[in-house]
Each structure stands twice: as C-alpha cells, then as structure tokens.
Design a protein around this motif. Structure first.
Motif, PDB file in Angstrom:
ATOM      1  N   GLY A  42       0.858  -1.171   0.000  1.00 42.47           N
ATOM      2  CA  GLY A  42       0.000   0.000   0.000  1.00 42.47           C
ATOM      3  C   GLY A  42       0.894   1.220   0.000  1.00 42.47           C
ATOM      4  O   GLY A  42       2.106   1.114  -0.210  1.00 42.47           O
ATOM      5  N   VAL A  43       0.299   2.367   0.254  1.00 41.21           N
ATOM      6  CA  VAL A  43       1.085   3.606   0.295  1.00 41.21           C
ATOM      7  C   VAL A  43       0.726   4.381   1.554  1.00 41.21           C
ATOM      8  O   VAL A  43      -0.437   4.401   1.975  1.00 41.21           O
ATOM      9  CB  VAL A  43       0.846   4.477  -0.960  1.00 41.21           C
ATOM     10  N   ILE A  44       1.732   4.996   2.158  1.00 36.28           N
ATOM     11  CA  ILE A  44       1.541   5.831   3.341  1.00 36.28           C
ATOM     12  C   ILE A  44       1.833   7.276   2.958  1.00 36.28           C
ATOM     13  O   ILE A  44       2.915   7.582   2.454  1.00 36.28           O
ATOM     14  CB  ILE A  44       2.486   5.396   4.477  1.00 36.28           C
ATOM     15  N   LEU A  45       0.850   8.142   3.162  1.00 39.36           N
ATOM     16  CA  LEU A  45       1.063   9.585   3.013  1.00 39.36           C
ATOM     17  C   LEU A  45       1.348  10.107   4.412  1.00 39.36           C
ATOM     18  O   LEU A  45       0.477  10.099   5.290  1.00 39.36           O
ATOM     19  CB  LEU A  45      -0.162  10.256   2.400  1.00 39.36           C
ATOM     20  N   TYR A  46       2.599  10.528   4.621  1.00 37.30           N
ATOM     21  CA  TYR A  46       3.116  10.819   5.956  1.00 37.30           C
ATOM     22  C   TYR A  46       3.291  12.329   6.134  1.00 37.30           C
ATOM     23  O   TYR A  46       3.948  12.985   5.322  1.00 37.30           O
ATOM     24  CB  TYR A  46       4.467  10.114   6.101  1.00 37.30           C
ATOM     25  N   PHE A  47       2.715  12.856   7.214  1.00 37.77           N
ATOM     26  CA  PHE A  47       2.868  14.270   7.558  1.00 37.77           C
ATOM     27  C   PHE A  47       3.711  14.368   8.825  1.00 37.77           C
ATOM     28  O   PHE A  47       3.301  13.904   9.892  1.00 37.77           O
ATOM     29  CB  PHE A  47       1.503  14.933   7.753  1.00 37.77           C
ATOM     30  N   HIS A  48       4.886  14.975   8.689  1.00 38.19           N
ATOM     31  CA  HIS A  48       5.875  14.915   9.766  1.00 38.19           C
ATOM     32  C   HIS A  48       5.680  15.985  10.829  1.00 38.19           C
ATOM     33  O   HIS A  48       4.812  16.858  10.738  1.00 38.19           O
ATOM     34  CB  HIS A  48       7.294  14.922   9.192  1.00 38.19           C
ATOM     35  N   GLY A  49       6.536  15.916  11.844  1.00 39.42           N
ATOM     36  CA  GLY A  49       6.470  16.841  12.963  1.00 39.42           C
ATOM     37  C   GLY A  49       7.161  18.159  12.671  1.00 39.42           C
ATOM     38  O   GLY A  49       7.577  18.445  11.539  1.00 39.42           O
ATOM     39  N   ARG A 116       2.297  12.672  12.409  1.00 41.01           N
ATOM     40  CA  ARG A 116       3.111  12.673  13.620  1.00 41.01           C
ATOM     41  C   ARG A 116       3.174  14.091  14.179  1.00 41.01           C
ATOM     42  O   ARG A 116       3.497  15.041  13.448  1.00 41.01           O
ATOM     43  CB  ARG A 116       4.513  12.153  13.328  1.00 41.01           C
ATOM     44  N   SER A 117       2.796  14.236  15.442  1.00 43.80           N
ATOM     45  CA  SER A 117       2.888  15.517  16.149  1.00 43.80           C
ATOM     46  C   SER A 117       2.204  16.638  15.349  1.00 43.80           C
ATOM     47  O   SER A 117       1.002  16.576  15.113  1.00 43.80           O
ATOM     48  CB  SER A 117       4.361  15.836  16.438  1.00 43.80           C
ATOM     49  N   LEU A 118       2.938  17.640  14.905  1.00 47.44           N
ATOM     50  CA  LEU A 118       2.347  18.722  14.112  1.00 47.44           C
ATOM     51  C   LEU A 118       1.484  18.188  12.974  1.00 47.44           C
ATOM     52  O   LEU A 118       0.390  18.690  12.710  1.00 47.44           O
ATOM     53  CB  LEU A 118       3.459  19.605  13.544  1.00 47.44           C
ATOM     54  N   GLY A 119       1.953  17.152  12.304  1.00 49.26           N
ATOM     55  CA  GLY A 119       1.264  16.631  11.128  1.00 49.26           C
ATOM     56  C   GLY A 119      -0.007  15.863  11.410  1.00 49.26           C
ATOM     57  O   GLY A 119      -0.750  15.524  10.476  1.00 49.26           O
ATOM     58  N   THR A 120      -0.309  15.583  12.697  1.00 45.81           N
ATOM     59  CA  THR A 120      -1.507  14.795  12.987  1.00 45.81           C
ATOM     60  C   THR A 120      -2.783  15.532  12.615  1.00 45.81           C
ATOM     61  O   THR A 120      -3.761  14.913  12.191  1.00 45.81           O
ATOM     62  CB  THR A 120      -1.564  14.384  14.469  1.00 45.81           C
ATOM     63  N   CYS A 121      -2.789  16.854  12.761  1.00 50.38           N
ATOM     64  CA  CYS A 121      -3.991  17.610  12.401  1.00 50.38           C
ATOM     65  C   CYS A 121      -4.247  17.538  10.897  1.00 50.38           C
ATOM     66  O   CYS A 121      -5.389  17.389  10.462  1.00 50.38           O
ATOM     67  CB  CYS A 121      -3.858  19.056  12.848  1.00 50.38           C
ATOM     68  N   LEU A 137      -2.235   8.077  13.911  1.00 52.37           N
ATOM     69  CA  LEU A 137      -1.759   9.304  14.546  1.00 52.37           C
ATOM     70  C   LEU A 137      -0.755   8.965  15.638  1.00 52.37           C
ATOM     71  O   LEU A 137      -1.043   8.150  16.517  1.00 52.37           O
ATOM     72  CB  LEU A 137      -2.927  10.091  15.142  1.00 52.37           C
ATOM     73  N   GLU A 138       0.390   9.607  15.582  1.00 51.41           N
ATOM     74  CA  GLU A 138       1.432   9.426  16.589  1.00 51.41           C
ATOM     75  C   GLU A 138       1.636  10.752  17.317  1.00 51.41           C
ATOM     76  O   GLU A 138       1.950  11.759  16.696  1.00 51.41           O
ATOM     77  CB  GLU A 138       2.738   8.978  15.922  1.00 51.41           C
ATOM     78  N   THR A 139       1.433  10.743  18.614  1.00 51.49           N
ATOM     79  CA  THR A 139       1.536  11.921  19.490  1.00 51.49           C
ATOM     80  C   THR A 139       0.657  13.086  19.014  1.00 51.49           C
ATOM     81  O   THR A 139       1.138  14.196  18.796  1.00 51.49           O
ATOM     82  CB  THR A 139       3.002  12.385  19.645  1.00 51.49           C
ATOM     83  N   PRO A 140      -0.646  12.848  18.857  1.00 52.34           N
ATOM     84  CA  PRO A 140      -1.541  13.921  18.405  1.00 52.34           C
ATOM     85  C   PRO A 140      -1.981  14.815  19.556  1.00 52.34           C
ATOM     86  O   PRO A 140      -1.672  14.575  20.730  1.00 52.34           O
ATOM     87  CB  PRO A 140      -2.730  13.142  17.845  1.00 52.34           C
TER      88      PRO A 140
END
Length: 234
Positions: A42-49, A116-121, A137-140
C-alpha cells in the motif's frame, strides 16, 4: 524548528526514492520524497512533525518502506527545499495537493494517512474529507491552542498562537479506522490532550494505544508501538 536546505541538496536514503516538487496556485514550490518498493502492500502519506526537514524525516519514513510500503512525505512551506509563505489555510490546501497526487497513483483504499505531532492535524483533516484505508496518529493533540494552554498557562495563547490546528473539529467526521499512539510521559504534547481527542473520536473505529513511559520522540523504541504497527501495517 524548521530547517532549510539548499535547492541542490542531494538526499541520500537506503531505499529507492524519487524526489518531486508540486507547485501551488499561489506560487509555492513544495518538495517531497516518494519512496517506492516492488509490489508495495500500500502507500503511506506521511505528515511529519515540527523539527527538521526531509533529510531527517525521510530516514524515519524508511522504517515503513522497510515494511514493504511506498511512502510519500512532504516538507511544509519554509521547511527544507519547500518555498512559499506559511499561512494557516495553506497547510490544508497543501495537504490536499499531496493527497490528490497520491490518489492519482494509487487506489484510494490503499492509502494510509499517517500524522506525527504537528502533522496529525493535517492527516486527520484529510481523513475527514476523503475515504482512505485508515488514519494513524502518533503523538496527536486536541488542538494546538490546548497544548499551548497546558504548557504556557500564564499567557493569552488564544490571541498569541497563530495556528490553531483544531484536530478536534475534524476527527468526529473521520469514517475510516483510526489508530492513535501516545506516550504517557510525553513532554511536548500532554497525554491528556491526546486523551481528549480520543474521547471525541468515533468510538467504534478508534483504537487508542497508550505507550507507558513513552515520550514525544521515542515511541519507536517501544515494543508496544511496533507490535501494534504490525497489526495496522502488516
């Protein structure tokens, strides 16, 4: 804090990747890395901290490439090689731009959104507007204002904080499975902020995984994190 990279900076990663740039309608140029494996699961669209740029976050994303997933990870405006003015609404339209990119290359039900963090929103916002396979979500946080109030209670943060990032507004509208990881000893985003978010998330589709003793940047050091990642990203 965000860090910048020279436009001719050469990324070096352990897995096959393509560097890409997407242009916005207000003339920003957004840099991203698209990791590709043979026959991806699959594919992960990742939004970082918040801290760092793709030279750091790309290495972190490789943990998922190692598991057999393609990963697309972008740098926000003013981060790394990405250009453009930071504006609250542009975080969301830029995230949409990358969701459209991923959706053009993969079936939507193969897309996992990871924040992750900032990117969770941003990941939560996209999940509320689209139909991905899942949201991780990691550390939301409940909202960035909520975090600021808990960390700096003597300041009028509602006035001073420029970007509200109200995750609480988006998570009730998410229709896909949601998995939330948060360390009980998080020194940046209080555990209670994540718990508030969990409390208003759709109960039947939400899994909350408290990582006992986990802090903001070390959840990947815990077996509890990886055993559950193996469930959601087998």
């Amino acid at each position: 804090m965000s860090t910048t990279l020279e436009q001719d900076y050469q990324y070096q990663f352990d897995y096959n990747f393509e560097e890409l740039f997407l242009n916005t309608n207000d003339d920003a140029r957004l840099n991203a890395i698209h990791f590709k494996v043979e026959q991806p699961k699959g594919v992960i669209l990742y939004f970082h901290g918040n801290a760092g740029d793709l030279s750091r976050w790309g290495t972190i994303a490789e943990l998922f490439v190692k598991r057999g997933y393609d990963v697309v990870i972008m740098d926000y405006r003013t981060y790394g090689k990405s250009t453009g003015k930071l504006k609250h609404d542009r975080f969301y339209t830029d995230a949409e731009l990358f969701y459209d990119y991923v959706k053009a290359h993969y079936d939507e039900q193969r897309i996992s959104l990871y924040g992750r963090s900032l990117g969770t929103c941003l990941a939560t916002y996209l999940a509320s507007k689209h139909s991905p396979y899942q949201l991780i979500l990691e550390t939301p946080y409940y909202s960035m204002v909520d975090v600021a109030k808990q960390r700096f209670p003597i300041f009028p943060v509602d006035v001073l904080l420029k970007y509200a990032f109200p995750s609480y507004k988006f998570i009730p509208e998410v229709a896909c499975p949601i998995t939330i990881f948060h360390g009980t000893d998080d020194e940046v985003v209080p555990f209670d902020s994540a718990k508030q978010l969990v409390d208003i998330a759709p109960e039947s589709q939400t899994t909350f995984i408290p990582v006992t003793g986990g802090q903001h940047n070390n959840l990947a050091d815990f077996e509890m994190y990886w055993s559950n990642i193996e469930t959601v990203l087998p």
